[in-house]
Design a protein around this motif. Structure first.
Motif, short mmCIF file in Angstrom:
data_model
loop_
_atom_site.label_atom_id
_atom_site.label_comp_id
_atom_site.label_asym_id
_atom_site.label_seq_id
_atom_site.Cartn_x
_atom_site.Cartn_y
_atom_site.Cartn_z
N ILE A 152 15.10 0.60 0.80
CA ILE A 152 14.07 1.64 0.80
C ILE A 152 14.58 2.81 -0.03
N THR A 153 13.80 3.19 -1.03
CA THR A 153 14.18 4.31 -1.90
C THR A 153 13.04 5.32 -1.93
N ARG A 154 13.38 6.58 -1.81
CA ARG A 154 12.37 7.64 -1.90
C ARG A 154 12.82 8.68 -2.92
N ASN A 188 7.30 -3.59 -4.36
CA ASN A 188 6.01 -3.04 -3.94
C ASN A 188 5.48 -1.99 -4.93
N ALA A 189 4.25 -1.52 -4.65
CA ALA A 189 3.61 -0.57 -5.56
C ALA A 189 4.38 0.74 -5.65
N GLY A 190 4.99 1.15 -4.50
CA GLY A 190 5.78 2.39 -4.51
C GLY A 190 6.99 2.28 -5.43
N GLY A 238 0.79 -1.22 0.00
CA GLY A 238 0.00 0.00 0.00
C GLY A 238 0.82 1.27 0.00
N VAL A 239 2.11 1.16 0.33
CA VAL A 239 2.98 2.34 0.36
C VAL A 239 3.35 2.72 -1.07
N THR A 240 3.03 3.96 -1.46
CA THR A 240 3.34 4.41 -2.82
C THR A 240 4.40 5.50 -2.85
N ASP A 241 4.71 6.08 -1.69
CA ASP A 241 5.73 7.13 -1.66
C ASP A 241 7.14 6.59 -1.50
N TYR A 242 7.24 5.33 -1.16
CA TYR A 242 8.54 4.70 -0.97
C TYR A 242 8.63 3.43 -1.81
N ALA A 243 9.78 3.20 -2.39
CA ALA A 243 10.06 1.91 -3.03
C ALA A 243 10.62 0.99 -1.96
N LEU A 244 9.84 -0.07 -1.61
CA LEU A 244 10.27 -1.03 -0.59
C LEU A 244 10.43 -2.39 -1.25
N TYR A 245 11.62 -2.90 -1.25
CA TYR A 245 11.83 -4.21 -1.88
C TYR A 245 13.03 -4.91 -1.26
N MET A 246 13.11 -6.21 -1.55
CA MET A 246 14.14 -7.07 -0.97
C MET A 246 15.16 -7.47 -2.03
N LEU A 247 16.38 -7.68 -1.55
CA LEU A 247 17.45 -8.18 -2.40
C LEU A 247 18.01 -9.46 -1.76
#
Length: 652
Positions: free
Chosen positions: A253-255, A171-173, A152-161
């Motif tokens: 986490i990328t913004r 994620n959607a962000g 649901g978070v769209t202001d941050y790119a949250l992903y795993m490596l």
């Protein structure tokens, strides 16, 4: 026979021990069913889980432990058939205790056969895993909520490596910020989001290594979207370890902070512009006050020197000394003018001109100022727009730039003056807080000199800042240019590198009006007259000097030490042809109001203002009010004589 009996006894003992072991188990319900599903044994764990004592349940069908729904579906019977057919049956589901409460059970049913493979019954093991299931359900719910949260978070790119940097979640962000759908990036290396320059420098690899070694990596830099566009990203990478402490990958986490950085830079520019504005305002007030008193002082000196020059006429030695002193007065006046220009307190008289025509008239002046060893080239673009500017101040600015260029070239090189149209767009204006977007006429002065370092450029417009040897410059040339252009609504920009020359660009606002036809300079000899002039001047020494000068020119002179006294003279009814009044005088009556009231009393009266600094009395927006005549201090006898005749001629 004896050995056979002994064997049976051993087997019986073993069986008894096994029964004791099973009976003692509390965490599992372990019991036997016959071939039809009736309970034939019952251990302590079964009694604890299900609530039945052995005598209450042995001989009862095991289906009573199932819920009515499962019984209706025939699940107990199918369980036995599955166990018999497949050798085992395993399942989880709701079971019912004696008191009617339910618990979640893990069930294993195994068939039991005789030696000749006849089905004897079933061994059934049941475990109450309600707490485990509840814990797993809580964990599952939390994981689901977390996934929903992350997605649901769209202001941050949250992903795993994974440990090597390959993307394992998205994620959607991340999709919104980077432009890639999940299927496009899963299984690819995260370095794809870095610029080619950062990839070449090994930044992605260093980022992972730093995160693993220090427990965190945080950084801001350019990243690349799917469409190739770039954005400024704030990045945090944390290493992830499982419950056993094993390193399993990274959380990233990328913004997108492009707008935030732009806003911060805009705020910084605004703060710098405000500080510059406040500095200019402070210097302007200081220079204004100094200029008024200083120019009055210079006027006294200049006036008396000019009067003295008539007394020493014929004495060559005395005449030379007087002229040297007058030259010093001019230098002082120029210095005061530069200070007023930097503080944007000059009195400008802008006219609409074609800058190309103006430059052609300056060629000879520039060449004389620069010397023969400097080649001068002028380039004027076709279709040049008009601009509205004070010609005298523009000439001073151009000469200052040219002389600075000559000094930077050590008197030998090439000076290029280029004029063209320029459009400063919104993006340029955002990057330069003090600039208004719009159309400008650009005047660029370029040299082939030593150039400037960034540190020198940063201070180039500061008053009294100079890199020239002591005594070789005041440090006011560029500051004067800056103040004049800014007061005219324009913009100044320096482009330079050490050893590569310098270009100073002046952006002057475009005018859509027609070119103003300039009157030729008045070169006629200064003459006097016999008219009556009322002099209103609060400085006693200035007043005495100007009165004597006007009298020498043949005029009848009336004197007032302030505006109220001058108005009283006007109201007396005496004939007055011209009011010559200082702009800034003490008292409640302002000089502009004095002039207005005097003209109401004497409609044919000519008015000539004078001042070393006008403030905002007759100057607004840096420009002299329409129809106002002003003679700035210090002025010469010839300047005074010509302006008096000019003002008297205008009233006719």
């Amino acid at each position: 026979m004896t050995s056979q009996i002994q064997l049976d006894d051993n087997r019986l003992l073993e069986l008894q021990r096994f029964e004791l072991l099973v009976s003692a188990i509390h965490d599992y319900a372990i019991y036997m069913l016959d071939a039809q599903g009736y309970v034939v044994s019952w251990n302590t764990g079964a009694a604890r889980f299900k609530g039945y004592a052995a005598h209450e349940i042995i001989g009862e069908h095991f289906s009573r432990f199932y819920s009515p729904e499962d019984q209706a579906l025939g699940i107990p019977g199918r369980a036995l058939k599955t166990a018999e057919a497949e050798g085992t049956f395993q399942a989880e589901g709701w079971r019912v205790r004696k008191d009617g409460s339910r618990f979640w059970a893990n069930v294993v049913i195994d068939p039991i056969y005789t030696a000749d493979r006849r089905l004897l019954g079933f061994a059934k093991i049941t475990r109450d895993i309600g707490e485990q299931r509840a814990a797993e359900e809580v964990l599952r719910k939390r994981e689901q909520e977390f996934r929903l949260l992350v997605q649901g978070v769209t202001d941050y790119a949250l992903y795993m490596l994974d440990p090597s940097g390959v993307i394992t979640s998205w994620n959607a962000g991340a999709q919104r910020i980077k432009g890639y759908a999940e299927a496009e990036v899963l299984g690819t290396h995260f370095s794809r989001f870095y610029t080619p320059e950062d990839q070449a420098s090994g930044l992605p690899k260093r980022a992972l290594a730093t995160a693993l070694a220090e427990g965190r990596f945080e950084h801001e830099g350019w990243r690349v979207r799917k469409d190739g566009s770039r954005f400024v990203a704030h990045v945090v990478i944390d290493p992830i370890h499982d419950a056993d402490g094993k390193f399993v990958g990274y959380a990233k986490i990328t913004r997108d902070v492009t707008e935030r950085r732009a806003a911060a830079e805009a705020l910084k520019r605004s703060e710098q512009a405000l500080l510059q504005s406040q500095k200019m305002e402070t210097i302007g007030k200081l220079t204004g006050g100094v200029a008024h008193d200083f120019n009055n002082l210079l006027q006294v000196i200049a006036g008396n020197l000019q009067l003295l020059s008539r007394d020493v006429a014929g004495n060559e030695r005395a005449e030379r000394r007087v002229q040297n002193a007058i030259a010093g007065v001019r230098r002082g006046a120029k210095l005061a003018g530069h200070l007023l220009a930097f503080g944007r307190r000059q009195t400008l008289e802008p006219k609409v001109i074609h800058l190309g025509h103006f430059i052609t008239t300056m060629d000879d002046v520039l060449q004389r100022a620069l010397g023969e060893a400097v080649q001068v080239q002028t380039d004027v673009a076709e279709g040049l727009w008009n601009t509205c500017i004070d010609l005298a101040q523009l000439e001073n600015a151009l000469l200052n730039l040219a002389i600075n260029a000559r000094d930077a070239m050590a008197g030998e090189g090439k000076l290029t003056v280029e004029i063209g149209n320029a459009l400063l767009d919104d993006s340029y204006a955002r990057a330069h807080a003090e600039v208004d977007a719009g159309e400008y006429v650009m005047l660029a002065v370029s040299d082939t000199g030593s150039g400037m370092s960034p540190e020198v450029i940063a201070h180039a417009f500061d008053p009294f800042y100079t890199t020239k040897p002591e005594g070789k410059g005041t440090g006011l040339g560029l500051s004067m240019v800056y103040g004049f252009v800014k007061q005219s609504g324009g913009h100044v920009k320096i482009y330079s590198e050490p050893g590569d020359g310098t270009t100073v660009k002046l952006y002057l606002p475009r005018s859509t009006e027609s070119v103003h036809l300039l009157a030729p300079a008045d070169t006629r000899p200064a003459v006097g007259g016999t008219e009556t002039i009322l002099v209103a001047e609060d400085d006693e020494q200035v007043r005495a000097t100007v009165v004597e000068t006007l009298q020498e020119l043949g005029y009848q002179v009336l004197v007032a030490s302030g505006a109220e006294e001058a108005l009283a003279v006007v109201n007396s009814g005496i004939k007055i042809d011209l009011l010559f009044t200082d702009v800034v005088m003490p008292g409640p009556l302002r000089s502009p109001d004095l002039a207005r009231m005097a003209r109401e009393r004497l409609p044919a009266l000519a008015v000539l203002f004078t001042s070393g600094y006008t403030r905002n009395a007759i100057v607004h927006g840096g420009r002299l009010d329409p129809g106002v005549e002003l003679l700035s201090k210090p002025y010469s006898r010839e300047d005074l004589a010509r302006r008096i005749r000019h003002s008297l001629a205008r009233k006719v």
